[in-house]
Design an enzyme around this catalytic site. Structure first.
Site, PDB file in Angstrom:
ATOM      1  N   ARG A  76      92.606  69.396  60.551  1.00  0.00           N
ATOM      2  CA  ARG A  76      92.085  68.943  59.241  1.00  0.00           C
ATOM      3  C   ARG A  76      91.505  70.125  58.458  1.00  0.00           C
ATOM      4  O   ARG A  76      91.655  70.203  57.241  1.00  0.00           O
ATOM      5  CB  ARG A  76      91.005  67.873  59.481  1.00  0.00           C
ATOM      6  CG  ARG A  76      90.463  67.218  58.213  1.00  0.00           C
ATOM      7  CD  ARG A  76      89.710  65.940  58.515  1.00  0.00           C
ATOM      8  NE  ARG A  76      90.584  64.958  59.127  1.00  0.00           N
ATOM      9  CZ  ARG A  76      90.582  64.666  60.441  1.00  0.00           C
ATOM     10  NH1 ARG A  76      89.727  65.253  61.257  1.00  0.00           N
ATOM     11  NH2 ARG A  76      91.424  63.806  60.944  1.00  0.00           N
ATOM     12  N   THR A 126      89.631  56.379  53.428  1.00  0.00           N
ATOM     13  CA  THR A 126      89.430  56.306  54.879  1.00  0.00           C
ATOM     14  C   THR A 126      88.288  55.372  55.238  1.00  0.00           C
ATOM     15  O   THR A 126      87.311  55.247  54.491  1.00  0.00           O
ATOM     16  CB  THR A 126      89.158  57.698  55.481  1.00  0.00           C
ATOM     17  OG1 THR A 126      89.156  57.594  56.905  1.00  0.00           O
ATOM     18  CG2 THR A 126      87.847  58.297  55.028  1.00  0.00           C
ATOM     19  N   GLY A 137      84.016  59.693  60.829  1.00  0.00           N
ATOM     20  CA  GLY A 137      84.153  61.044  61.371  1.00  0.00           C
ATOM     21  C   GLY A 137      84.967  61.924  60.434  1.00  0.00           C
ATOM     22  O   GLY A 137      84.574  63.058  60.111  1.00  0.00           O
ATOM     23  N   ASP A 140      96.367  61.253  57.205  1.00  0.00           N
ATOM     24  CA  ASP A 140      96.879  60.624  58.412  1.00  0.00           C
ATOM     25  C   ASP A 140      96.970  61.696  59.481  1.00  0.00           C
ATOM     26  O   ASP A 140      97.460  62.802  59.229  1.00  0.00           O
ATOM     27  CB  ASP A 140      98.244  59.965  58.182  1.00  0.00           C
ATOM     28  CG  ASP A 140      98.501  58.917  59.257  1.00  0.00           C
ATOM     29  OD1 ASP A 140      97.702  57.960  59.360  1.00  0.00           O
ATOM     30  OD2 ASP A 140      99.478  59.047  60.015  1.00  0.00           O
ATOM     31  N   ASN A 173      87.256  55.893  58.367  1.00  0.00           N
ATOM     32  CA  ASN A 173      86.829  56.658  59.528  1.00  0.00           C
ATOM     33  C   ASN A 173      85.681  57.599  59.120  1.00  0.00           C
ATOM     34  O   ASN A 173      85.893  58.581  58.401  1.00  0.00           O
ATOM     35  CB  ASN A 173      88.045  57.454  60.047  1.00  0.00           C
ATOM     36  CG  ASN A 173      87.753  58.190  61.323  1.00  0.00           C
ATOM     37  OD1 ASN A 173      86.684  58.759  61.474  1.00  0.00           O
ATOM     38  ND2 ASN A 173      88.710  58.194  62.229  1.00  0.00           N
ATOM     39  N   GLY A 224      86.866  60.254  67.822  1.00  0.00           N
ATOM     40  CA  GLY A 224      88.242  60.063  68.285  1.00  0.00           C
ATOM     41  C   GLY A 224      88.500  60.718  69.642  1.00  0.00           C
ATOM     42  O   GLY A 224      87.780  60.483  70.616  1.00  0.00           O
TER      43      GLY A 224
HETATM   44  P1  ITT Z   1      91.844  55.867  58.253  1.00  0.00           P
HETATM   45  O1  ITT Z   1      93.296  55.453  58.371  1.00  0.00           O
HETATM   46  O2  ITT Z   1      90.978  54.824  57.636  1.00  0.00           O
HETATM   47  O3  ITT Z   1      91.685  57.221  57.615  1.00  0.00           O
HETATM   48  P2  ITT Z   1      92.002  56.074  61.143  1.00  0.00           P
HETATM   49  O4  ITT Z   1      90.996  56.443  62.181  1.00  0.00           O
HETATM   50  O5  ITT Z   1      92.779  54.792  61.356  1.00  0.00           O
HETATM   51  O6  ITT Z   1      91.240  56.052  59.748  1.00  0.00           O
HETATM   52  P3  ITT Z   1      94.489  57.520  61.340  1.00  0.00           P
HETATM   53  O7  ITT Z   1      95.315  56.328  61.030  1.00  0.00           O
HETATM   54  O8  ITT Z   1      94.866  58.816  60.705  1.00  0.00           O
HETATM   55  O9  ITT Z   1      92.975  57.290  60.935  1.00  0.00           O
HETATM   56  O10 ITT Z   1      94.434  57.667  62.908  1.00  0.00           O
HETATM   57  C1  ITT Z   1      94.053  58.877  63.465  1.00  0.00           C
HETATM   58  C2  ITT Z   1      93.744  58.688  64.942  1.00  0.00           C
HETATM   59  O11 ITT Z   1      93.676  59.972  65.531  1.00  0.00           O
HETATM   60  C3  ITT Z   1      92.380  58.020  65.168  1.00  0.00           C
HETATM   61  O12 ITT Z   1      92.380  57.352  66.398  1.00  0.00           O
HETATM   62  C4  ITT Z   1      91.449  59.196  65.221  1.00  0.00           C
HETATM   63  O13 ITT Z   1      90.318  58.930  65.985  1.00  0.00           O
HETATM   64  C5  ITT Z   1      92.338  60.274  65.843  1.00  0.00           C
HETATM   65  N1  ITT Z   1      91.994  61.557  65.230  1.00  0.00           N
HETATM   66  C6  ITT Z   1      92.389  62.023  64.018  1.00  0.00           C
HETATM   67  N2  ITT Z   1      91.784  63.184  63.745  1.00  0.00           N
HETATM   68  C7  ITT Z   1      90.999  63.450  64.794  1.00  0.00           C
HETATM   69  C8  ITT Z   1      90.111  64.480  65.085  1.00  0.00           C
HETATM   70  O14 ITT Z   1      89.867  65.446  64.206  1.00  0.00           O
HETATM   71  N3  ITT Z   1      89.468  64.445  66.236  1.00  0.00           N
HETATM   72  C9  ITT Z   1      89.674  63.458  67.117  1.00  0.00           C
HETATM   73  N4  ITT Z   1      90.473  62.416  66.917  1.00  0.00           N
HETATM   74  C10 ITT Z   1      91.139  62.406  65.757  1.00  0.00           C
END
Ligand code: ITT
Length: 196
Positions: A183, A7, A11, A71, A9, A155
């Site tokens: 999660r 990841t 967060g 994801d 991300n 997010g």
């Molecule tokens: P990686 O693929 O690198 O893990 P990403 O942010 O692109 O990071 P995703 O493709 O899974 O991850 O997209 C998930 C989206 O949903 C992203 O915009 C996140 O901010 C949001 N999201 C996922 N889990 C969340 C959470 O627990 N709280 C708030 N938003 C979340």
């Protein structure tokens, strides 16, 4: 146990560090620290396919370790379950979280949508050091708030009110999210499987 998480991300990564803390001798590493790793295109049509793409890409670089792909996304009933798997790029490629949230609130407003019910979904694919694939899922129901509120999380947290609560996830204590989130539930299943 060395676990590599695919990841970029921060967060998500911070949440996994707390959620998986009960695993003894766990060392968590992130793909974002690897210069040899570039995030694969998320070409899947489901959370599972995209989580698998992430986990496999990292496993190719660290075959001896455990790898994990997450994801996740937010599905809004009144928007036909969008943004769903497109949550990260709802407002465009490389959109910021704030832009995605603003677009979501705007879409509900301009379409006059009153059904704001929504759910977060998370799919985890874990590839073990023995080459097995484990799949875990979690869902958290709730609704989209009328406006942003709160500073915690990441997010869409500041516009999501979990079922039975009156505050957004970004207003609630992190301990709430780490117990009840999509999660958290998926991670709890992973922990259970490890202790079987
Ligand atoms: P990686 O693929 O690198 O893990 P990403 O942010 O692109 O990071 P995703 O493709 O899974 O991850 O997209 C998930 C989206 O949903 C992203 O915009 C996140 O901010 C949001 N999201 C996922 N889990 C969340 C959470 O627990 N709280 C708030 N938003 C979340």
């Amino acid at each position: 146990m060395d676990l590599w998480i695919a990841t970029n991300n921060k967060g998500k990564l911070n949440e996994f560090k707390v959620l998986l803390n009960p695993i003894s001798n766990l060392k968590i590493f992130s793909s974002s620290d690897l210069s040899v790793f570039s995030a694969p295109p998320e070409t899947g049509t489901t959370y599972l396919e995209n989580a698998r793409i992430k986990a496999k890409a990292l496993k190719a670089v660290r075959p001896e370790a455990w790898s994990l792909g997450d994801d996740s996304g937010l599905e809004v009933t009144g928007l036909g379950n969008l943004p769903g798997i497109h949550s990260a790029r709802y407002a465009g490629t490389n959109a910021r979280d704030s832009e995605n949230r603003a677009k979501l609130l705007k879409m509900l407003q301009i379409r006059n949508i009153t059904d704001r019910s929504a759910r977060f979904r998370c799919c985890l694919v874990v590839l073990t050091d023995q080459g097995e694939e484990w799949i875990f899922e979690g869902v958290m129901e709730g609704q989209v708030a009328l406006k942003e509120s709160g500073l915690m999380g990441f997010g869409y947290d500041s516009i999501f009110i979990p079922k039975g609560e009156s505050k957004t996830l970004a207003d609630l204590e992190p301990s709430f999210k780490n117990k009840h989130s999509h999660r958290a539930l998926a991670a709890q299943s992973f922990l259970q499987k490890l202790t079987q």
